[in-house]
Write a protein that holds these residues in place. Sequence first.
Motif, PDB file in Angstrom:
ATOM      1  N   TYR A  27       4.051  43.735  16.255  1.00 57.09           N
ATOM      2  CA  TYR A  27       4.083  42.903  15.047  1.00 57.09           C
ATOM      3  C   TYR A  27       3.740  43.792  13.854  1.00 57.09           C
ATOM      4  O   TYR A  27       2.687  44.432  13.835  1.00 57.09           O
ATOM      5  CB  TYR A  27       3.073  41.763  15.170  1.00 57.09           C
ATOM      6  CG  TYR A  27       3.007  40.867  13.948  1.00 57.09           C
ATOM      7  CD1 TYR A  27       3.949  39.875  13.740  1.00 57.09           C
ATOM      8  CD2 TYR A  27       1.986  41.017  13.010  1.00 57.09           C
ATOM      9  CE1 TYR A  27       3.898  39.051  12.626  1.00 57.09           C
ATOM     10  CE2 TYR A  27       1.924  40.200  11.893  1.00 57.09           C
ATOM     11  CZ  TYR A  27       2.876  39.216  11.703  1.00 57.09           C
ATOM     12  OH  TYR A  27       2.823  38.404  10.604  1.00 57.09           O
ATOM     13  N   ASP A 104      -4.180  41.270   9.927  1.00 55.62           N
ATOM     14  CA  ASP A 104      -2.875  41.364  10.575  1.00 55.62           C
ATOM     15  C   ASP A 104      -2.865  40.676  11.939  1.00 55.62           C
ATOM     16  O   ASP A 104      -1.841  40.114  12.343  1.00 55.62           O
ATOM     17  CB  ASP A 104      -2.468  42.836  10.692  1.00 55.62           C
ATOM     18  CG  ASP A 104      -2.110  43.438   9.336  1.00 55.62           C
ATOM     19  OD1 ASP A 104      -1.726  42.672   8.428  1.00 55.62           O
ATOM     20  OD2 ASP A 104      -2.228  44.666   9.176  1.00 55.62           O
ATOM     21  N   SER A 107      -2.556  37.066  11.177  1.00 51.83           N
ATOM     22  CA  SER A 107      -1.173  36.789  10.798  1.00 51.83           C
ATOM     23  C   SER A 107      -0.268  36.677  12.032  1.00 51.83           C
ATOM     24  O   SER A 107       0.607  35.802  12.093  1.00 51.83           O
ATOM     25  CB  SER A 107      -0.665  37.902   9.873  1.00 51.83           C
ATOM     26  OG  SER A 107       0.674  37.689   9.502  1.00 51.83           O
ATOM     27  N   LEU A 108      -0.479  37.540  13.028  1.00 52.51           N
ATOM     28  CA  LEU A 108       0.283  37.457  14.281  1.00 52.51           C
ATOM     29  C   LEU A 108       0.022  36.121  14.980  1.00 52.51           C
ATOM     30  O   LEU A 108       0.962  35.466  15.454  1.00 52.51           O
ATOM     31  CB  LEU A 108      -0.101  38.619  15.200  1.00 52.51           C
ATOM     32  CG  LEU A 108       0.359  38.513  16.660  1.00 52.51           C
ATOM     33  CD1 LEU A 108       1.877  38.440  16.761  1.00 52.51           C
ATOM     34  CD2 LEU A 108      -0.182  39.690  17.474  1.00 52.51           C
ATOM     35  N   ASN A 110      -0.942  33.300  13.643  1.00 53.93           N
ATOM     36  CA  ASN A 110      -0.287  32.246  12.862  1.00 53.93           C
ATOM     37  C   ASN A 110       1.218  32.226  13.107  1.00 53.93           C
ATOM     38  O   ASN A 110       1.826  31.156  13.227  1.00 53.93           O
ATOM     39  CB  ASN A 110      -0.559  32.458  11.365  1.00 53.93           C
ATOM     40  CG  ASN A 110      -2.002  32.209  10.996  1.00 53.93           C
ATOM     41  OD1 ASN A 110      -2.735  31.526  11.714  1.00 53.93           O
ATOM     42  ND2 ASN A 110      -2.436  32.762   9.874  1.00 53.93           N
ATOM     43  N   TYR A 111       1.810  33.420  13.211  1.00 56.26           N
ATOM     44  CA  TYR A 111       3.252  33.528  13.453  1.00 56.26           C
ATOM     45  C   TYR A 111       3.638  32.893  14.793  1.00 56.26           C
ATOM     46  O   TYR A 111       4.599  32.105  14.877  1.00 56.26           O
ATOM     47  CB  TYR A 111       3.657  35.002  13.421  1.00 56.26           C
ATOM     48  CG  TYR A 111       5.013  35.300  14.003  1.00 56.26           C
ATOM     49  CD1 TYR A 111       6.183  34.951  13.336  1.00 56.26           C
ATOM     50  CD2 TYR A 111       5.122  35.942  15.243  1.00 56.26           C
ATOM     51  CE1 TYR A 111       7.431  35.222  13.886  1.00 56.26           C
ATOM     52  CE2 TYR A 111       6.356  36.219  15.790  1.00 56.26           C
ATOM     53  CZ  TYR A 111       7.507  35.858  15.117  1.00 56.26           C
ATOM     54  OH  TYR A 111       8.734  36.120  15.672  1.00 56.26           O
ATOM     55  N   GLU A 114       3.159  29.058  14.690  1.00 58.28           N
ATOM     56  CA  GLU A 114       4.248  28.408  13.964  1.00 58.28           C
ATOM     57  C   GLU A 114       5.519  28.381  14.800  1.00 58.28           C
ATOM     58  O   GLU A 114       6.302  27.422  14.725  1.00 58.28           O
ATOM     59  CB  GLU A 114       4.496  29.144  12.642  1.00 58.28           C
ATOM     60  CG  GLU A 114       3.386  28.937  11.623  1.00 58.28           C
ATOM     61  CD  GLU A 114       3.536  29.827  10.401  1.00 58.28           C
ATOM     62  OE1 GLU A 114       4.586  30.519  10.305  1.00 58.28           O
ATOM     63  OE2 GLU A 114       2.621  29.845   9.559  1.00 58.28           O
ATOM     64  N   LYS A 115       5.706  29.398  15.606  1.00 56.50           N
ATOM     65  CA  LYS A 115       6.912  29.507  16.439  1.00 56.50           C
ATOM     66  C   LYS A 115       6.962  28.430  17.516  1.00 56.50           C
ATOM     67  O   LYS A 115       8.016  27.827  17.755  1.00 56.50           O
ATOM     68  CB  LYS A 115       6.947  30.897  17.095  1.00 56.50           C
ATOM     69  CG  LYS A 115       8.090  31.155  18.074  1.00 56.50           C
ATOM     70  CD  LYS A 115       7.952  32.545  18.664  1.00 56.50           C
ATOM     71  CE  LYS A 115       8.976  32.822  19.765  1.00 56.50           C
ATOM     72  NZ  LYS A 115      10.345  32.948  19.227  1.00 56.50           N
TER      73      LYS A 115
END
Length: 260
Positions: A27, A104, A107-108, A110-111, A114-115
Amino acid sequence: MSLIIKAEKAIDLLKTKYLMKCKQSTYSGEKYNIKYLFEEKKGSKDLLIVFTACTKVGQKARYNYIKTLDEFKCNKLFILDDFGFDERGAYYLGKDKDFAIEKDVESLINYICEKIGPNKEFYIGSSKGGYAALYFGVRRKDTYIVVGAPQYNLGNYLNLPGHTEILKYIMGNCSQESIRILNELLKEVLIINKENRNKIFLHYSDKEETFDSDLKPLIDELRSLNYESEFDLEHYESHAELTKYYPQYIKKILSKNLSR
């Protein structure tokens, strides 16, 4: 260690090395590249997020509990912490006080959330990984946090012989101020997020070397802040022994709390 346990560890290591070589993704964060394994399970709304403990001196970081979690058919995100002066980890925090690894990694997470839009998130890890599971897990609402003997007063812990290079990597120095900042880090996160309705499951021993310095203060803090907590107490005498007991505790908690 019994021959059966040694054989299981050897099989787990081989599978982990294969996954790192063939299935690992990266990521691209704002400052750091975060390595991870993501096992997606269609139809599942559960997500396991698993953090790595420190490896032995001279051994680079690798994923933990892949075999332990193999029986659970749900989404799994294994996040590697291979930063640091010897690639054994930086507690998912940062370098020279930048705390950018932390941003970071968040952020991963959260990504991935969300997916797949999970209904239940489980944060899992032991020792260093347990610190990270608490640190990231309490920031999100209604999470299940299943940890084994995490550090709590991190500055004091990293100021011990054998750990000071990690302290220096994260903070840029080993000053008393740096130690104080790291000691307060997890406490502040617990206080700020105490209304997030998290459920914390903590495995520990009252005989091992980090009980008085880290585990007892953490337990007292969780009780003081009224976190919904469950404690699994054993009496082994070495922090290293938690790897014998904690995997079974993970299975017990997941079996009770994963969606049916």
